[in-house]
Write a protein that holds these residues in place. Structure first.
Motif, mmCIF file in Angstrom:
data_model
loop_
_atom_site.group_PDB
_atom_site.id
_atom_site.type_symbol
_atom_site.label_atom_id
_atom_site.label_comp_id
_atom_site.label_asym_id
_atom_site.label_seq_id
_atom_site.Cartn_x
_atom_site.Cartn_y
_atom_site.Cartn_z
ATOM 1 N N ARG B 129 10.792 18.557 25.418
ATOM 2 C CA ARG B 129 10.032 17.639 24.625
ATOM 3 C C ARG B 129 8.723 17.676 25.325
ATOM 4 N NH1 ARG B 129 13.728 12.490 23.444
ATOM 5 N NH2 ARG B 129 15.331 13.656 22.603
ATOM 6 N N ARG B 130 8.350 17.672 26.713
ATOM 7 C CA ARG B 130 7.178 17.545 27.571
ATOM 8 C C ARG B 130 6.554 18.820 26.802
ATOM 9 N NH1 ARG B 130 4.481 19.670 31.281
ATOM 10 N NH2 ARG B 130 5.984 21.187 31.466
ATOM 11 N N LYS B 131 6.982 19.889 26.886
ATOM 12 C CA LYS B 131 6.274 21.213 26.535
ATOM 13 C C LYS B 131 5.692 20.953 25.138
ATOM 14 C CE LYS B 131 8.064 24.815 29.377
ATOM 15 N NZ LYS B 131 9.430 25.756 29.476
ATOM 16 N N MET B 132 6.670 20.335 24.308
ATOM 17 C CA MET B 132 6.184 20.316 22.949
ATOM 18 C C MET B 132 5.067 19.289 22.750
ATOM 19 S SD MET B 132 6.704 18.245 19.979
ATOM 20 C CE MET B 132 8.135 17.181 20.168
ATOM 21 N N LEU B 133 5.182 18.180 23.402
ATOM 22 C CA LEU B 133 4.202 17.201 22.953
ATOM 23 C C LEU B 133 3.011 17.494 23.760
ATOM 24 C CD1 LEU B 133 6.642 14.180 23.274
ATOM 25 C CD2 LEU B 133 5.294 14.589 21.518
ATOM 26 N N PHE B 134 3.087 17.959 24.984
ATOM 27 C CA PHE B 134 1.864 18.376 25.895
ATOM 28 C C PHE B 134 1.176 19.557 25.137
ATOM 29 C CE2 PHE B 134 2.595 16.704 30.532
ATOM 30 C CZ PHE B 134 2.774 15.403 29.725
ATOM 31 N N GLY B 135 1.796 20.373 24.305
ATOM 32 C CA GLY B 135 1.252 21.541 23.498
ATOM 33 C C GLY B 135 0.430 21.084 22.360
ATOM 34 N N VAL B 136 1.130 19.968 21.770
ATOM 35 C CA VAL B 136 0.425 19.392 20.603
ATOM 36 C C VAL B 136 -0.889 18.845 20.881
ATOM 37 C CG1 VAL B 136 0.518 17.325 18.991
ATOM 38 C CG2 VAL B 136 2.656 18.757 19.361
ATOM 39 N N PHE B 137 -0.823 18.126 22.114
ATOM 40 C CA PHE B 137 -2.135 17.379 22.288
ATOM 41 C C PHE B 137 -3.013 18.077 23.365
ATOM 42 C CE2 PHE B 137 0.872 13.805 20.959
ATOM 43 C CZ PHE B 137 -0.273 13.377 20.219
#
Lengths: 399, 259
Positions: B129-137
Motif C-alpha cells: 500500500r505504501r508503494k502504491m500510495l506514495f507512487g500515486v502522489f
C-alpha cells in the motif's frame, strides 16, 4: 488494547529519544550540569571558607597576661598595639588587615582570682573582648580558636571534671559512614529527587500533549479508531520513562558530587557516599521513583490537556511546581519518616517519606506498598480525567 | 442505489468566547453552525458540499468523522452510527481537513507505518500500500525526509496518502485542494476520480465551483448552516451555471447577510 497503546508508546519514545536536542537537553545535560555545578560549588565554597593549615592569624592583644602569652603565641602572630588606638585596630580588623583584636582588662589574673562565681556579689566577672570580622574566614577561624583556648583555660582553673580529654573527637564520635550518609542523604536527596523528577516531567509532558494540541497533530490521532484512553496511556507511559531517564541522570550527577559539596561543612564526615546502600535500598528507591514519576507525569498531563499551548501549560504548572518543592522541603525537617499510615496515601508527600525511610535504612515495606497503591489509584484517576478531557470538544478544539 | 451515508437532522451549536464574539461582531453567546441538516450519499458517488466560508461545511464533516458530537440528529456511515459507534465509523472512513496536521519530526515512511498499525493494516499489506500510495502522489523520493523539510504541497500529499492507509470505502475530504498549486491540485482531483472508479464513496467540501462541476455526481449547497438544496448537479443548476445558481440560492437563503 495492548497493540494500540504500544504503538502510541513507541511513537512517543521515538519522538523523544530520536530527537538529539531532547536527549541532550532533557536527559544528559541535567546530570552533567548538576555534577559539575555541585563540584564547582563545593570547591569554591571550600576555598572560600577554609584557611591554609600553616596560617597564623594576626592578632593585637591589649594587656596580655604573662600566664596566657605562651598559649596564645602558639596559635597567633601576636602584635603589641603600641601607639595604636583601639579604634585604629578595630578599623584594621574591619578592613581585614588584622584577624583579631583581644582586649584583656587591666590586672586580668588578679581580677579572675578575686572573682568567685559561687558568691552572690555585685562584682561582675572580668570581661575579655574579642573583635573579629565574620566575613573573613581567617578571622572567623581565629575567633573560634581564641574562644576555645580561653574557654579551655577557664575550665582548667575550675577543673571539677573533664570532657573527652586528650583525644580527638573521632574516637568519641560513634557515627558510622552509613549513619553520616543516612543523615545527609535523607535530608537532601528526597527534595532534590522530587525536583529532578518534576523537571524531567515538565520538560516533556507539555510538549507531548499541549504541544500536539497547539500544532493540531492530536486531532490526526483522534480520527483514527484508537480509543482516547489508549492514546492517554501510551503517552503517559512514554512520558514517564523519559522523565525517569532525566531524573536518573540528575540523581547520578547529585550522588557523585554530593560528597564534594558537603565537604564544605567541616563537621560532615567526608566519607559519605551512595555506596553504603545495598541492592534492597536501591530497588525500593526505584519502586518509589517509578510510582512518583507516574504521579507527576499524570498531574502534568492533566494540566497540559487543559492548556491551549505549551506556554500556557508551563504557566499553569508554576503553582504546582512550588507545591511540589514545598513537599520536598519537608524532608529537611523532622526526624525520620512518618510512622502514621495515612501520610502514605498523599501523593508526592508519601514518596518523600518513603525516600527518607530508605535513605535512613528504615524503609517500611508496608508504607512503600501503601504509597505505590495510592499512587496507582491517583494515576488511574488521572488517566480517566485526561481521557474525559480528550473527549471534550471544548478542551481539545477551543482556541 | 445503496445509501452508504445517511445524515438525519444534524445540528451543532457552539458557545462563543468574548474573543470570538468580537471577531464575529455579535453579542450572541452561541452560534448555530449547522441546523437540522439532512442528506444522503449513495455508494460509489462523489458528493460535494458547497458553501461560503462559515456555512457549516467543515462542522458537518467533523461530526461525520466523529471528531465532534452533534447536539441533535445523527448519521449512519456504512452501517455504523456516529453517535453510538464512533470507533467503528473511524475505521470505515478516511478523513482529511486542514486542521489535521502530521508531526514535522517524522518522515512519511515512519508515519505511514505508524498509522497502518493504528488502523490494524495487516503487516504484509503495508509495504504494498505504501508503494502504491506514495507512487500515486510522487512521495517516494521524499519518503525518508522529515516533514519539517517538505513543501506545503508535499505535506498535503503525504497527509492524503496517510489518510488512505486502511483503504476505506468512505472518504471525507474537507477542501482537499485548498492552498495547493495547480499541479498538485490536479493530482488530488485525479486521485479522487480514480477512487470513484474503484467504487469508493466520497464526500468533499469546497467553495470551488469548478471542482464540484468536474468531479461531483451530486451536491448539497449549505448556507448559514442549513441545506439550501441537495440534488444532482443537473437538477441544482437547471440550465444555469453552478456559480450563477449558487449566488441565486445565496440571495434567497442568506437573509441579507451577503458578505
Amino acid at each position: 488494547m495492548k497493540g494500540t497503546v504500544f504503538t502510541i508508546f513507541k511513537k512517543e519514545m521515538f519522538r523523544f529519544l530520536g530527537d538529539r536536542k531532547i536527549v541532550f537537553g532533557t536527559i544528559l545535560l541535567p546530570g552533567i550540569m548538576i555534577y559539575f555545578l555541585y563540584n564547582f560549588m563545593g570547591d569554591a565554597l571550600s576555598n572560600q571558607l577554609s584557611v591554609e593549615e600553616d596560617y597564623k592569624a594576626s592578632c593585637y592583644v591589649e594587656a596580655l597576661p604573662q600566664e596566657l602569652s605562651g598559649m596564645l603565641e602558639q596559635g597567633f602572630a601576636i602584635e603589641e598595639p603600641s601607639g595604636k588606638t583601639p579604634e585604629e585596630i578595630k578599623k584594621s580588623v574591619r578592613e581585614k588587615k588584622t584577624d583579631l583584636y583581644i582586649v584583656f582588662p587591666e590586672n586580668f589574673m588578679q581580677a579572675v582570682s578575686e572573682y568567685d562565681a559561687g558568691k552572690e556579689t555585685e562584682k561582675k566577672a572580668p570581661l575579655v573582648e574579642i573583635y573579629y570580622n565574620s566575613s573573613e574566614p581567617s578571622s572567623t577561624e581565629a575567633y573560634s580558636e581564641a574562644t576555645m583556648l580561653l574557654d579551655a583555660y577557664e575550665s582548667q582553673m575550675a577543673n571539677k571534671f573533664d570532657i573527652n580529654l586528650g583525644s580527638g573527637e573521632a574516637e568519641y564520635d560513634l557515627a558510622t559512614d552509613e549513619d553520616s550518609t543516612a543523615t545527609y542523604f535523607s535530608s537532601m536527596l528526597p527534595m532534590l529527587l522530587l525536583i529532578f523528577l518534576f523537571s524531567g516531567s515538565l520538560a516533556v509532558a507539555p510538549e507531548s500533549i499541549a504541544g500536539e494540541k497547539e500544532r493540531g497533530t492530536i486531532a490526526t490521532l483522534l480520527v483514527t479508531p484508537v480509543r482516547r484512553s489508549h492514546i492517554v496511556i501510551g503517552k503517559i507511559m512514554a512520558l514517564s520513562i523519559t522523565a525517569m531517564l532525566s531524573g536518573i541522570s540528575s540523581t547520578i550527577g547529585t550522588v557523585l558530587s554530593l560528597p564534594s559539596l558537603m565537604a564544605v561543612d567541616n563537621s560532615v564526615n567526608t566519607s559519605i557516599n551512595g555506596s553504603v546502600y545495598g541492592v534492597r535500598e536501591y530497588l525500593l528507591l526505584a519502586v518509589v521513583i517509578i510510582s512518583t514519576v507516574l504521579v507527576l507525569v499524570t498531574l502534568l498531563s492533566i494540566i497540559s490537556a487543559y492548556s491551549k499551548s505549551i506556554k500556557e501549560a508551563q504557566t499553569f504548572t508554576m503553582p504546582v511546581m512550588i507545591l511540589v518543592l514545598l513537599v520536598g522541603i519537608t524532608a529537611m525537617f523532622g526526624s525520620g519518616a512518618k510512622k502514621e499510615w495515612y501520610f502514605y496515601c498523599i501523593p508526592c508527600y508519601n514518596s518523600v517519606q518513603d525516600m527518607i525511610g530508605i535513605f535512613q535504612f528504615q524503609a517500611d515495606p508496608v508504607h512503600i506498598l501503601l504509597t505505590v497503591c495510592s499512587n496507582i489509584i491517583f494515576v488511574l484517576l488521572g488517566i480517566f480525567v485526561v481521557t474525559k478531557m480528550f473527549h471534550s470538544e471544548k478542551i481539545l478544539f477551543n482556541k | 442505489m445503496n445509501e452508504l451515508i445517511k445524515v438525519n437532522g444534524l445540528s451543532k451549536t457552539f458557545s462563543l468566547s468574548a474573543k470570538q464574539q468580537k471577531l464575529e461582531k455579535t453579542k450572541e453567546k452561541k452560534k448555530t453552525a449547522v441546523h437540522n441538516l439532512s442528506f444522503t450519499v449513495y455508494e460509489g458517488e462523489i458528493f460535494g458540499l458547497l458553501g461560503p466560508n462559515g456555512a457549516g461545511k467543515t462542522t458537518t464533516l467533523r461530526m461525520l468523522a466523529t471528531l465532534i458530537s452533534p447536539d441533535e440528529g445523527d448519521a449512519v456511515i456504512d452501517g455504523c452510527n456516529i453517535r453510538t459507534e464512533p470507533e467503528q465509523v473511524r475505521e470505515k472512513i478516511a478523513f482529511l481537513t486542514s486542521e489535521l496536521k502530521l508531526e514535522d519530526f517524522f518522515t512519511p515512511n515512519y508515519l505511514f507505518h505508524f498509522f497502518s498499525e493504528l488502523y490494524h493494516v495487516p503487516e504484509e499489506a503495508v509495504e504494498e500500500r505504501r508503494k502504491m500510495l506514495f507512487g500515486v502522489f510522487g512521495i517516494d523520493a521524499f519518503a525518508d525526509v522529515k516533514l519539517a523539510n517538505l513543501s506545503t504541497g508535499m505535506k498535503q500529499k503525504v497527509s492524503l496518502a496517510i489518510s488512505m492507509v486502511h483503504l476505506p470505502n468512505v472518504i471525507i475530504f474537507d477542501e482537499p485542494t485548498n492552498g495547493l498549486d495547480v499541479l498538485t491540485a490536479k493530482v488530488v482531483t485525479d486521485f479522487l476520480l480514480d477512487l470513484k472508479k474503484q467504487g469508493k464513496t466520497i464526500i468533499i467540501s469546497t467553495h470551488i465551483f469548478s471542482l464540484i462541476e468536474k468531479i461531483c455526481d451530486r451536491a448539497g449547497v449549505i448556507i448559514n448552516g442549513k441545506m439550501a438544496v441537495c440534488d444532482s448537479l443537473d437538477k441544482i443548476c437547471a440550465g444555469m451555471s453552478l456559480e450563477d445558481r449558487f449566488f441565486e440560492l445565496y440571495q434567497q437563503n442568506a437573509g441579507g447577510e451577503a458578505e
